[in-house]
Design a protein around this motif. Structure first.
Motif, PDB file in Angstrom:
ATOM      1  N   SER A  99       9.253  38.907  47.134  1.00 36.08           N
ATOM      2  CA  SER A  99       8.334  38.293  47.740  1.00 36.08           C
ATOM      3  C   SER A  99       7.408  38.951  48.478  1.00 36.08           C
ATOM      4  CB  SER A  99       8.835  36.984  48.406  1.00 36.08           C
ATOM      5  OG  SER A  99       8.055  35.939  49.031  1.00 36.08           O
ATOM      6  N   ARG A 100       7.951  39.823  49.738  1.00 33.20           N
ATOM      7  CA  ARG A 100       7.149  40.448  50.545  1.00 33.20           C
ATOM      8  C   ARG A 100       6.480  41.550  49.694  1.00 33.20           C
ATOM      9  NH1 ARG A 100      11.892  39.757  53.883  1.00 33.20           N
ATOM     10  NH2 ARG A 100      12.849  41.841  52.847  1.00 33.20           N
ATOM     11  N   ALA A 101       7.023  42.253  48.778  1.00 36.50           N
ATOM     12  CA  ALA A 101       6.356  43.369  48.134  1.00 36.50           C
ATOM     13  C   ALA A 101       5.335  42.592  47.446  1.00 36.50           C
ATOM     14  CB  ALA A 101       7.379  43.957  47.106  1.00 36.50           C
ATOM     15  N   LEU A 102       5.389  41.557  46.754  1.00 37.71           N
ATOM     16  CA  LEU A 102       4.443  40.795  46.034  1.00 37.71           C
ATOM     17  C   LEU A 102       3.204  40.608  46.963  1.00 37.71           C
ATOM     18  CD1 LEU A 102       3.152  39.208  43.691  1.00 37.71           C
ATOM     19  CD2 LEU A 102       4.702  37.616  44.100  1.00 37.71           C
ATOM     20  N   SER A 103       3.495  39.929  48.167  1.00 38.23           N
ATOM     21  CA  SER A 103       2.674  39.461  48.852  1.00 38.23           C
ATOM     22  C   SER A 103       1.795  40.735  49.660  1.00 38.23           C
ATOM     23  CB  SER A 103       3.052  38.682  50.193  1.00 38.23           C
ATOM     24  OG  SER A 103       3.765  39.509  51.096  1.00 38.23           O
ATOM     25  N   VAL A 104       2.311  41.958  49.900  1.00 41.28           N
ATOM     26  CA  VAL A 104       1.546  42.862  50.473  1.00 41.28           C
ATOM     27  C   VAL A 104       0.574  43.346  49.141  1.00 41.28           C
ATOM     28  CG1 VAL A 104       1.977  45.474  50.975  1.00 41.28           C
ATOM     29  CG2 VAL A 104       3.404  43.982  51.907  1.00 41.28           C
ATOM     30  N   ALA A 105       1.097  43.627  48.011  1.00 36.21           N
ATOM     31  CA  ALA A 105       0.264  43.927  46.621  1.00 36.21           C
ATOM     32  C   ALA A 105      -0.909  43.012  46.584  1.00 36.21           C
ATOM     33  CB  ALA A 105       1.132  43.852  45.481  1.00 36.21           C
ATOM     34  N   TYR A 130      -2.404  40.825  49.126  1.00 35.55           N
ATOM     35  CA  TYR A 130      -3.161  40.920  50.395  1.00 35.55           C
ATOM     36  C   TYR A 130      -4.166  42.274  50.035  1.00 35.55           C
ATOM     37  CZ  TYR A 130      -4.282  40.979  55.401  1.00 35.55           C
ATOM     38  OH  TYR A 130      -4.896  40.893  56.588  1.00 35.55           O
ATOM     39  N   ARG A 131      -3.577  43.348  49.798  1.00 36.07           N
ATOM     40  CA  ARG A 131      -4.144  44.565  49.714  1.00 36.07           C
ATOM     41  C   ARG A 131      -5.238  44.465  48.559  1.00 36.07           C
ATOM     42  NH1 ARG A 131      -0.030  48.522  49.673  1.00 36.07           N
ATOM     43  NH2 ARG A 131      -0.378  48.918  52.019  1.00 36.07           N
ATOM     44  N   LEU A 132      -4.808  43.794  47.582  1.00 38.16           N
ATOM     45  CA  LEU A 132      -5.909  43.642  46.328  1.00 38.16           C
ATOM     46  C   LEU A 132      -7.123  42.900  46.867  1.00 38.16           C
ATOM     47  CD1 LEU A 132      -6.871  43.923  43.392  1.00 38.16           C
ATOM     48  CD2 LEU A 132      -5.160  42.001  43.006  1.00 38.16           C
ATOM     49  N   ILE A 133      -6.526  41.539  47.379  1.00 37.55           N
ATOM     50  CA  ILE A 133      -7.835  40.654  47.812  1.00 37.55           C
ATOM     51  C   ILE A 133      -8.720  41.234  48.924  1.00 37.55           C
ATOM     52  CG2 ILE A 133      -8.364  38.442  49.110  1.00 37.55           C
ATOM     53  CD1 ILE A 133      -7.102  38.046  46.322  1.00 37.55           C
ATOM     54  N   ARG A 134      -8.068  42.025  49.681  1.00 34.59           N
ATOM     55  CA  ARG A 134      -8.692  42.616  50.820  1.00 34.59           C
ATOM     56  C   ARG A 134      -9.828  43.687  50.247  1.00 34.59           C
ATOM     57  NH1 ARG A 134      -9.169  46.479  54.849  1.00 34.59           N
ATOM     58  NH2 ARG A 134      -9.007  45.909  56.999  1.00 34.59           N
ATOM     59  N   ALA A 135      -9.335  44.327  49.279  1.00 35.66           N
ATOM     60  CA  ALA A 135     -10.232  45.437  48.695  1.00 35.66           C
ATOM     61  C   ALA A 135     -11.327  44.773  47.903  1.00 35.66           C
ATOM     62  CB  ALA A 135      -9.302  46.218  47.571  1.00 35.66           C
ATOM     63  N   LEU A 136     -11.152  43.749  47.067  1.00 35.96           N
ATOM     64  CA  LEU A 136     -11.978  43.090  46.268  1.00 35.96           C
ATOM     65  C   LEU A 136     -13.196  42.237  47.269  1.00 35.96           C
ATOM     66  CD1 LEU A 136      -9.691  41.204  43.624  1.00 35.96           C
ATOM     67  CD2 LEU A 136     -11.413  42.771  43.241  1.00 35.96           C
ATOM     68  N   GLU A 137     -12.722  41.966  48.527  1.00 39.91           N
ATOM     69  CA  GLU A 137     -13.841  41.331  49.326  1.00 39.91           C
ATOM     70  C   GLU A 137     -14.427  42.109  50.211  1.00 39.91           C
ATOM     71  OE1 GLU A 137     -12.298  37.598  51.219  1.00 39.91           O
ATOM     72  OE2 GLU A 137     -11.368  36.916  49.188  1.00 39.91           O
ATOM     73  N   THR A 138     -13.740  43.189  50.601  1.00 41.84           N
ATOM     74  CA  THR A 138     -14.429  44.293  51.762  1.00 41.84           C
ATOM     75  C   THR A 138     -14.549  45.644  50.977  1.00 41.84           C
ATOM     76  OG1 THR A 138     -12.118  45.239  52.490  1.00 41.84           O
ATOM     77  CG2 THR A 138     -13.060  43.122  53.428  1.00 41.84           C
ATOM     78  N   GLY A 139     -14.245  45.914  49.959  1.00 41.02           N
ATOM     79  CA  GLY A 139     -14.328  47.253  49.285  1.00 41.02           C
ATOM     80  C   GLY A 139     -13.637  48.086  50.035  1.00 41.02           C
ATOM     81  N   LEU A 165      -9.493  50.044  43.203  1.00 41.24           N
ATOM     82  CA  LEU A 165      -9.395  48.647  42.570  1.00 41.24           C
ATOM     83  C   LEU A 165      -8.455  48.641  41.558  1.00 41.24           C
ATOM     84  CD1 LEU A 165     -12.857  46.821  42.894  1.00 41.24           C
ATOM     85  CD2 LEU A 165     -10.567  46.439  44.152  1.00 41.24           C
ATOM     86  N   GLY A 166      -8.529  49.970  40.329  1.00 43.65           N
ATOM     87  CA  GLY A 166      -7.687  49.890  39.426  1.00 43.65           C
ATOM     88  C   GLY A 166      -6.273  50.037  39.692  1.00 43.65           C
ATOM     89  N   SER A 167      -5.892  51.038  41.018  1.00 44.18           N
ATOM     90  CA  SER A 167      -4.486  51.131  41.065  1.00 44.18           C
ATOM     91  C   SER A 167      -4.212  49.902  41.735  1.00 44.18           C
ATOM     92  CB  SER A 167      -4.295  52.330  41.929  1.00 44.18           C
ATOM     93  OG  SER A 167      -4.813  52.266  43.225  1.00 44.18           O
ATOM     94  N   LEU A 168      -4.888  49.093  42.520  1.00 43.80           N
ATOM     95  CA  LEU A 168      -4.490  47.920  43.294  1.00 43.80           C
ATOM     96  C   LEU A 168      -4.093  46.896  42.185  1.00 43.80           C
ATOM     97  CD1 LEU A 168      -6.678  47.983  46.686  1.00 43.80           C
ATOM     98  CD2 LEU A 168      -4.352  48.920  46.134  1.00 43.80           C
ATOM     99  N   TRP A 169      -4.923  46.611  41.205  1.00 42.01           N
ATOM    100  CA  TRP A 169      -4.742  45.688  40.377  1.00 42.01           C
ATOM    101  C   TRP A 169      -3.375  46.070  39.439  1.00 42.01           C
ATOM    102  CZ3 TRP A 169      -5.677  40.817  39.372  1.00 42.01           C
ATOM    103  CH2 TRP A 169      -7.091  40.541  39.781  1.00 42.01           C
ATOM    104  N   ALA A 170      -3.237  47.524  39.218  1.00 43.13           N
ATOM    105  CA  ALA A 170      -1.997  47.809  38.625  1.00 43.13           C
ATOM    106  C   ALA A 170      -0.606  47.573  39.385  1.00 43.13           C
ATOM    107  CB  ALA A 170      -1.988  49.368  38.157  1.00 43.13           C
ATOM    108  N   ASP A 171      -0.822  47.802  40.644  1.00 47.78           N
ATOM    109  CA  ASP A 171       0.479  47.147  41.690  1.00 47.78           C
ATOM    110  C   ASP A 171       0.668  45.849  41.414  1.00 47.78           C
ATOM    111  OD1 ASP A 171       0.525  49.794  42.453  1.00 47.78           O
ATOM    112  OD2 ASP A 171      -0.448  49.901  44.220  1.00 47.78           O
ATOM    113  N   PHE A 172      -0.409  45.124  41.810  1.00 40.90           N
ATOM    114  CA  PHE A 172      -0.412  43.566  41.630  1.00 40.90           C
ATOM    115  C   PHE A 172       0.003  43.056  40.374  1.00 40.90           C
ATOM    116  CE2 PHE A 172      -2.217  39.303  41.006  1.00 40.90           C
ATOM    117  CZ  PHE A 172      -1.592  38.342  41.884  1.00 40.90           C
ATOM    118  N   ASN A 173      -0.324  43.709  39.411  1.00 41.23           N
ATOM    119  CA  ASN A 173       0.275  43.297  37.952  1.00 41.23           C
ATOM    120  C   ASN A 173       1.722  43.561  37.596  1.00 41.23           C
ATOM    121  OD1 ASN A 173      -2.435  42.392  37.212  1.00 41.23           O
ATOM    122  ND2 ASN A 173      -2.767  44.439  35.973  1.00 41.23           N
TER     123      ASN A 173
END
Ligand SMILES: [Zn+2]
Length: 282
Positions: free
Chosen positions: A53-59, A61-70, A84-92
């Motif tokens: 759950s923690r690992a998922l929440s970090v992935a 958080y990092r993805l949403i932050r990058a999508l909103e702030t670049g 963004l590609g690698s962050l989506w891959a981490d989240f997926n």
């Protein structure tokens, strides 16, 4: 973000399935003699799902932050050259589903790490406390009640039903408390990271598909902007709500939150008990 909420809910489900299996392996009359094995199993199941759950929440958080702030933020799981590609891959990977993708252009980095180091000791204490309240104390109480019933015959239908009912209630209580601890792994991670991330402005509550009146009300408030002391998230057993971080005023609330906000306006005010009754019949 529905994929995130569902993936966190699935982690609680994974724990619940594992715990149900452990409970099913023990006869009602043998539970008192198996408490230490059960506690070890309960603790291990929660610990592993909470880590996921923690690992998922970090992935997330990092993805949403990058999508909103670049921009990419550091901390656990950060890799140089993140895009963004690698962050989506981490989240997926963390959700086990492919819900998005992005370009592989490296993003600018904020090296700060806002994520709290996992407080494993505190978590272990909370698990031990949950086990004591939801299992050990209740089993002892049940043993006393059984002794009080005298020498009832084992195949007495009433006695069997009584044992069954006890086991069901034990399972519901301990599963709810454990599932809450599992998801608190991710919820606490995000809630704490927000406070320590100057880029974050607050969060909103993403509910599960049928939230209780309390969670619906929390969701109806929309964004909770952070302050020096952002109030606790307020999850409860069998609650699958998640905190979704917000990094700009251009965020969009899920349609459920808009729906609850509309219900709240139509309700027109009153006590929490009034809201509860209103929410139940609508
Ligand atoms: Zn909830």
């Amino acid at each position: 973000m529905a994929a995130y909420q569902l993936a966190q809910e699935a982690l609680a489900g994974e724990f619940a399935a594992r715990w149900a299996e452990a409970l099913a392996a023990v006869e009602a009359r043998d539970i008192a003699g198996s408490l230490s094995e059960l506690e070890a199993e309960y603790a291990a199941a929660i610990r592993e799902s909470a880590a996921a759950s923690r690992a998922l929440s970090v992935a997330f958080y990092r993805l949403i932050r990058a999508l909103e702030t670049g921009r990419v933020i550091g901390g656990p799981g950060y890799r140089p050259g993140a895009s963004l590609g690698s962050l989506w891959a981490d989240f997926n990977r963390a959700t086990g589903k492919r819900t998005g993708s992005g370009p592989s252009t490296p993003l600018p980095v904020d090296t700060r790490n806002p994520f709290p180091a996992a407080v494993l000791e505190r978590e272990a204490e909370r698990v031990a406390e949950a086990f004591r309240r939801q299992v050990a104390d209740r089993v002892k109480q049940h043993e006393r009640e059984r002794a009080g019933r005298g020498s009832a015959v084992l195949d007495d239908a009433e006695l069997i039903a009584w044992e069954r009912e006890f086991l069901d209630s034990l399972k519901t209580g301990s599963t709810g408390a454990g599932g809450m601890l599992v998801q608190d792994g991710g919820r606490d991670m995000i809630h704490t990271a927000l406070q320590d991330d100057p880029g974050a402005i607050g969060y909103y509550r993403a509910t599960d598909s049928s939230p209780c009146y309390f969670c619906a009300l929390m969701a109806a408030r929309g964004a909770v902007y952070k302050s020096k002391r952002t109030a606790a998230f307020g999850a409860h057993p069998h609650c699958h709500c998640q905190a979704v971080p917000i990094f700009s005023r251009r965020y969009q609330l899920p349609s459920e939150n808009e729906k609850f906000a509309r219900m709240w306006r139509e309700f027109g005010g009153g006590s929490l008990a009034d809201w509860r009754a209103y929410y139940r019949k609508t």
